[in-house]
Design a protein around this motif. Sequence first.
Motif, PDB file in Angstrom:
ATOM      1  N   THR A  14     -10.457  -8.321 -26.314  1.00  0.00           N
ATOM      2  CA  THR A  14      -9.272  -8.476 -26.601  1.00  0.00           C
ATOM      3  C   THR A  14      -9.110  -7.925 -28.059  1.00  0.00           C
ATOM      4  OG1 THR A  14      -9.630 -10.689 -27.532  1.00  0.00           O
ATOM      5  CG2 THR A  14      -8.171 -10.736 -25.904  1.00  0.00           C
ATOM      6  N   ASP A  15      -9.829  -7.658 -28.504  1.00  0.00           N
ATOM      7  CA  ASP A  15     -10.558  -6.763 -30.288  1.00  0.00           C
ATOM      8  C   ASP A  15     -10.251  -5.717 -29.981  1.00  0.00           C
ATOM      9  OD1 ASP A  15     -10.280  -9.092 -31.453  1.00  0.00           O
ATOM     10  OD2 ASP A  15     -12.846  -9.347 -31.690  1.00  0.00           O
ATOM     11  N   LEU A  44      -2.815  -1.081 -32.214  1.00  0.00           N
ATOM     12  CA  LEU A  44      -2.331  -0.708 -33.777  1.00  0.00           C
ATOM     13  C   LEU A  44      -2.064   1.218 -34.179  1.00  0.00           C
ATOM     14  CD1 LEU A  44      -3.788  -3.820 -35.130  1.00  0.00           C
ATOM     15  CD2 LEU A  44      -1.629  -3.200 -34.546  1.00  0.00           C
ATOM     16  N   GLY A  45      -2.833   1.700 -32.946  1.00  0.00           N
ATOM     17  CA  GLY A  45      -3.670   3.484 -33.739  1.00  0.00           C
ATOM     18  C   GLY A  45      -4.302   3.099 -34.340  1.00  0.00           C
ATOM     19  N   LEU A  46      -4.899   2.550 -34.645  1.00  0.00           N
ATOM     20  CA  LEU A  46      -6.468   2.311 -35.863  1.00  0.00           C
ATOM     21  C   LEU A  46      -7.818   3.027 -34.636  1.00  0.00           C
ATOM     22  CD1 LEU A  46      -6.764  -1.505 -37.346  1.00  0.00           C
ATOM     23  CD2 LEU A  46      -5.915   0.489 -38.050  1.00  0.00           C
ATOM     24  N   GLY A  48      -9.005 -17.622 -38.419  1.00  0.00           N
ATOM     25  CA  GLY A  48      -7.461 -17.125 -39.141  1.00  0.00           C
ATOM     26  C   GLY A  48      -7.778 -15.845 -38.690  1.00  0.00           C
ATOM     27  N   PHE A  49      -8.848 -15.098 -38.326  1.00  0.00           N
ATOM     28  CA  PHE A  49      -8.902 -13.671 -38.715  1.00  0.00           C
ATOM     29  C   PHE A  49      -7.979 -12.718 -37.449  1.00  0.00           C
ATOM     30  CE2 PHE A  49     -10.878  -9.234 -38.862  1.00  0.00           C
ATOM     31  CZ  PHE A  49     -10.376  -9.274 -39.881  1.00  0.00           C
ATOM     32  N   LEU A  81      -5.526  -5.620 -40.200  1.00  0.00           N
ATOM     33  CA  LEU A  81      -6.714  -4.316 -40.493  1.00  0.00           C
ATOM     34  C   LEU A  81      -5.856  -3.147 -40.809  1.00  0.00           C
ATOM     35  CD1 LEU A  81      -9.520  -4.064 -37.953  1.00  0.00           C
ATOM     36  CD2 LEU A  81      -9.266  -4.812 -40.558  1.00  0.00           C
ATOM     37  N   ALA A  82      -4.667  -3.632 -39.559  1.00  0.00           N
ATOM     38  CA  ALA A  82      -3.242  -2.719 -40.195  1.00  0.00           C
ATOM     39  C   ALA A  82      -2.304  -2.673 -41.509  1.00  0.00           C
ATOM     40  CB  ALA A  82      -1.634  -3.666 -38.797  1.00  0.00           C
ATOM     41  N   LEU A  83      -2.542  -4.086 -42.358  1.00  0.00           N
ATOM     42  CA  LEU A  83      -2.620  -4.153 -44.061  1.00  0.00           C
ATOM     43  C   LEU A  83      -3.611  -2.823 -44.862  1.00  0.00           C
ATOM     44  CD1 LEU A  83      -0.899  -5.331 -46.133  1.00  0.00           C
ATOM     45  CD2 LEU A  83      -2.756  -6.804 -45.986  1.00  0.00           C
TER      46      LEU A  83
END
Length: 229
Positions: A109-110, A117-119, A150-151, A156-158
Amino acid sequence: MRDLVRLTGVSPPTIHFYAQQGLLPPARKTAGNQALYPASTVTRIRWIRDLQTELNLSLRTIAHVLAMRGEIAVEEIRALQALGALLDEPDPAAGAAELAAVRERLAPTDIASLKRLGLVESTGPISSSDLRLLDLVAAMRASGFTEEAGFSIESLALYRDAVERLVADELARIVEPVLHRHDAQTLRDLVHTGLPLTDRLLSLLHQRAVRGEMQRWLDIAPDSAGATA
């Protein structure tokens, strides 16, 4: 075609070749051997010629720029060259053994979230830079930055968005003003020397900001606890 030649100064065979390479907006065929071209075709042809004459870029490189970044300004591409961007050589694919080792440390899932997200590239092979990102995320997961804590990967998109805004400002305010003061090799040398220092500077500023904000939260927490009691 006659109008395109008049407005751009480029010969019909060259324009046809650009079209065959997929570099021009599609034309609409009309009666006979006529075709109607969007007005944007004129600016596209001029853009291609500028990249060829001013930056000495090949059509293959121009196609790569167009696919990855769109019809960006010549000065921005010049800045990317100064930054040492290897426009002719895409990010190499990651090794199979290294990729398999990193995948074992991440949940499916990660990886799916990073692609969404395009990362990380969603199609084709995982690149070396994508592998480094996966490795860093795996290390963060191992150190306790889990979904249960909670992570979320979406967080990471931020960072991605903040860095993209920072780079846009950096190119406009720092790189572009000095482009014409140095030759290309001097610019590359300056950038290669400065990038590691910039990375360290950003890391230090980020640490200071996080510590300052966390301390502010901790200073507020006792009062909140007291008020609640």
